[in-house]
Motif scaffolding. Structure first.
Motif, PDB file in Angstrom:
ATOM      1  N   GLU A 104      -2.095 -57.914 -40.515  1.00 18.48           N
ATOM      2  CA  GLU A 104      -1.571 -57.106 -41.624  1.00 18.48           C
ATOM      3  C   GLU A 104      -2.112 -57.599 -42.966  1.00 18.48           C
ATOM      4  N   SER A 148      -3.218 -41.760 -52.140  1.00 19.44           N
ATOM      5  CA  SER A 148      -1.843 -42.116 -51.802  1.00 19.44           C
ATOM      6  C   SER A 148      -1.626 -43.601 -52.056  1.00 19.44           C
ATOM      7  N   PRO A 177       0.264 -48.072 -47.928  1.00 19.31           N
ATOM      8  CA  PRO A 177       1.391 -48.078 -46.992  1.00 19.31           C
ATOM      9  C   PRO A 177       1.641 -49.438 -46.362  1.00 19.31           C
ATOM     10  N   ALA A 212       3.901 -51.889 -46.994  1.00 18.17           N
ATOM     11  CA  ALA A 212       5.292 -52.247 -46.689  1.00 18.17           C
ATOM     12  C   ALA A 212       5.799 -51.498 -45.467  1.00 18.17           C
ATOM     13  N   ALA A 213       5.454 -50.239 -45.335  1.00 20.45           N
ATOM     14  CA  ALA A 213       5.897 -49.465 -44.175  1.00 20.45           C
ATOM     15  C   ALA A 213       5.276 -50.000 -42.890  1.00 20.45           C
ATOM     16  N   ARG A 214       3.996 -50.398 -42.953  1.00 22.98           N
ATOM     17  CA  ARG A 214       3.352 -50.956 -41.764  1.00 22.98           C
ATOM     18  C   ARG A 214       3.987 -52.278 -41.352  1.00 22.98           C
ATOM     19  N   ALA A 220       7.079 -53.288 -41.950  1.00 21.96           N
ATOM     20  CA  ALA A 220       8.405 -53.018 -41.395  1.00 21.96           C
ATOM     21  C   ALA A 220       8.289 -52.497 -39.962  1.00 21.96           C
ATOM     22  N   SER A 221       7.330 -51.637 -39.711  1.00 19.16           N
ATOM     23  CA  SER A 221       7.122 -51.112 -38.360  1.00 19.16           C
ATOM     24  C   SER A 221       6.712 -52.224 -37.397  1.00 19.16           C
ATOM     25  N   ASP A 222       5.864 -53.129 -37.861  1.00 15.73           N
ATOM     26  CA  ASP A 222       5.421 -54.231 -37.011  1.00 15.73           C
ATOM     27  C   ASP A 222       6.568 -55.191 -36.705  1.00 15.73           C
ATOM     28  N   GLU A 241       9.696 -54.353 -36.459  1.00 19.91           N
ATOM     29  CA  GLU A 241      10.509 -53.671 -35.460  1.00 19.91           C
ATOM     30  C   GLU A 241       9.877 -53.769 -34.075  1.00 19.91           C
TER      31      GLU A 241
END
Length: 132
Positions: A34, A111, A114, A116-118, A120-122, A124
């Motif tokens: 990441e 855009s 992304p 932070a979203a990646r 958080a997904s990782d 999870e």
């Protein structure tokens, strides 16, 4: 008689320890990946922003020079009948300014990053692998 070796931690504890160690190792690898992706995204974004800033700078300078040339054509036009050259130069510089502004606008990143979203997904995904 042979002595059986004593088993320190139970087999279930060892597998839980191994599972936790594997999860930590996997989380470290995932975090490293990441961070590499975030660095790459930031470099690309910085390059796009620098191209855009240069184009907007050219647009500003060309626009001001075009306005100056049109002002000169107005001043000269009062003394002469045909201030065509300075008018053409002024309009050309204004067209260049408009084109540079369009290039600068198109070079802006589309855009937000992304990251932070990646992450958080990782997190999870790792939590689901550890639990289930």
């Amino acid at each position: 008689m042979q002595r059986q070796p004593s088993i320190g931690p139970s087999q279930t504890d060892r597998s839980a320890q191994d599972l936790a160690a594997d999860a930590v190792h996997e989380a470290k690898k995932l975090l490293g990946a990441e961070l590499a992706l975030a660095r790459r995204d930031l470099r690309r974004s910085a390059a796009a922003l620098s191209r855009s800033a240069i184009a907007f700078g050219v647009a500003g300078v060309a626009g001001l020079a075009g306005i100056d040339a049109l002002m000169v054509s107005l001043a000269v036009g009062q003394r002469r009948n045909h201030p065509a050259r300075s008018t053409a130069v002024g309009l050309g510089l204004l067209a260049l300014a408009a084109a540079a502004a369009l290039v600068g606008r198109s070079a802006l990143p589309r855009s937000p990053l992304p990251i932070a979203a990646r992450i958080a997904s990782d997190i999870e995904d790792v939590a689901q692998r550890v639990v289930g």
